[in-house]
Design an enzyme around this catalytic site. Structure first.
Site, mmCIF file in Angstrom:
data_model
loop_
_atom_site.group_PDB
_atom_site.id
_atom_site.type_symbol
_atom_site.label_atom_id
_atom_site.label_comp_id
_atom_site.label_asym_id
_atom_site.label_seq_id
_atom_site.Cartn_x
_atom_site.Cartn_y
_atom_site.Cartn_z
ATOM 1 N N TYR A 1 -16.504 13.898 23.871
ATOM 2 C CA TYR A 1 -17.237 13.315 24.989
ATOM 3 C C TYR A 1 -18.727 13.269 24.656
ATOM 4 C CZ TYR A 1 -12.978 14.326 27.710
ATOM 5 O OH TYR A 1 -11.689 14.403 28.176
ATOM 6 N N HIS B 1 -6.356 17.397 21.827
ATOM 7 C CA HIS B 1 -6.627 16.262 22.704
ATOM 8 C C HIS B 1 -5.532 15.187 22.616
ATOM 9 C CE1 HIS B 1 -10.397 14.217 24.620
ATOM 10 N NE2 HIS B 1 -9.300 13.926 25.268
ATOM 11 N N ARG C 1 -9.348 6.889 38.272
ATOM 12 C CA ARG C 1 -10.642 6.507 37.701
ATOM 13 C C ARG C 1 -11.604 6.026 38.782
ATOM 14 N NH1 ARG C 1 -9.452 7.093 32.450
ATOM 15 N NH2 ARG C 1 -7.336 6.585 31.775
ATOM 16 N N GLY C 2 -11.517 6.678 39.931
ATOM 17 C CA GLY C 2 -12.395 6.389 41.057
ATOM 18 C C GLY C 2 -11.884 5.324 41.998
ATOM 19 N N SER D 1 -7.987 12.098 35.805
ATOM 20 C CA SER D 1 -8.071 10.865 36.596
ATOM 21 C C SER D 1 -7.170 10.916 37.834
ATOM 22 C CB SER D 1 -7.728 9.638 35.743
ATOM 23 O OG SER D 1 -8.662 9.461 34.714
ATOM 24 N N PRO D 2 -7.191 12.019 38.604
ATOM 25 C CA PRO D 2 -6.331 12.103 39.790
ATOM 26 C C PRO D 2 -6.763 11.152 40.905
ATOM 27 C CG PRO D 2 -7.857 13.940 39.765
ATOM 28 C CD PRO D 2 -8.019 13.234 38.448
#
Length: 342
Positions: free
Chosen positions: A61, A128, A217-218, A213-214
């Site tokens: 990241y 990952h 992704r917004g 990403s629950p």
């Protein structure tokens, strides 16, 4: 939000006790438009104040920036934190990702992460993505050596298949599986290769589930109403679920969630998070945010209680496969062993 916030309960990921809600830190360094260092640091520290002590980062990241940022944010408060980071991905010159699960890379990446984070031990260390060119037994064996050396406390996998999970746990206990899971991504629940759902296999081995990403992704917050809402450098501009006809179809799903949330006096995002939290006491979602206001809204979801009728209604609104479009715009993001569609 002005109302008082609930205390965040605790849950177990294998033998690691964490806050029931974590904080995904990736967006503080990449992918979701401009970042604000001061606000990002304040958001991590506010999370700790609220009892959100499970922090998630990775060496990829921001190419190390995110680990450095998290390390700065938790300085002086290390004992409050359950710190998770990841290794095995590296950006290549063509704009894609390479996966490296070689034991030598495991050791080198761990040392670099410890240095950037400014800590002596990592609480949860994930691969990952599984490297299809390296036996997972070799990778997990090297990860287990980090546990024996006192540099890592618990091991995790991210987006691993049922077969890889079975092979990994034969080498060393796995505390957590991180995979995408939300009202619009329910692949984890479905049977894949070998006829078994990844979720089922993970639970058979006492592995906790960490959904990333629950909030879709917004998207499931209802705050995104047009592709024009994204900054120029926001990766969602090219995401198949946020484009063209898929965007319009998925917007109808979000509207149905919003209507139900309004009827219950909560936000759409809180309802979506409450659904994930209700999937089991071994589930610890890590919604990402880089702003304190959104963090506080997410924390309030811990107090949202869903009835069996609520869960049934959400199941009708968002059955498996409901979302239009793939999970990633670029096949390069469908790493190696992932059982989920690209």
């Amino acid at each position: 939000m002005t109302q008082s916030l609930p205390s965040v309960p605790r849950r177990a990921l294998g033998g690691l006790e964490v806050s029931a809600l974590g904080l995904g830190c990736m967006g503080m360094s990449q992918s979701y438009g401009p970042a604000d260092r001061v606000e990002s640091l304040a958001t991590v520290r506010r999370a700790l104040d609220l009892g959100v002590t499970f922090l998630d980062t990775s060496d990829v990241y921001g190419e190390g920036h995110n680990e450095e940022l998290v390390g700065e944010a938790i300085a002086g408060r290390r004992d409050e934190v359950q710190l998770a980071t990841k290794f095995s991905l590296r950006r290549n010159d063509s704009g894609g990702m390479d996966i490296d699960g070689r034991p030598s890379n495991v050791r080198a990446c761990a040392e670099a992460s410890l240095r950037r984070l400014g800590v002596d031990v990592i609480d949860l260390y994930y691969q990952h993505r599984v490297d299809p060119t390296v036996p997972i037994e070799d990778t997990v064996g090297a990860m287990a050596e980090l546990v024996q050396a006192g540099k890592v406390r618990h091991l995790g996998l991210s987006e691993a298949s049922a077969d890889s999970i079975r092979r990994a746990v034969a080498v060393h206990p796995i505390a957590a599986l991180q995979s995408e899971w939300s009202l619009w991504t329910r692949d984890l629940e479905s049977a894949g290769g070998g006829g078994a759902a990844v979720l089922t296999v993970a639970r058979e081995h006492g592995i906790g589930i960490v959904p990333f990403s629950p909030l879709g992704r917004g998207f499931l917050t209802g705050a995104i109403t047009s592709p024009d809402d994204f900054a120029a450098d926001d990766f969602r501009r090219d995401h198949p679920r946020f484009s063209g006809e898929a965007f319009a179809a998925n917007l109808r799903l979000v509207e149905a969630v919003r209507v139900m949330a309004t009827e219950r006096g909560v936000s759409a995002g809180q309802l979506a998070l409450a659904w994930v939290l209700a999937q089991g006491g071994d589930v610890v979602p890590i919604p990402g945010t880089k702003r304190r206001s959104y963090l506080e809204e997410n924390v309030a979801s811990a107090a949202v209680q869903l009835s069996a009728e609520d869960l049934a209604q959400l199941g009708e609104i968002a059955p498996p496969g409901v979302a239009e479009g793939g999970r990633y715009a670029n096949a390069a993001y469908a790493y190696g062993d992932s059982p989920l569609p690209a």
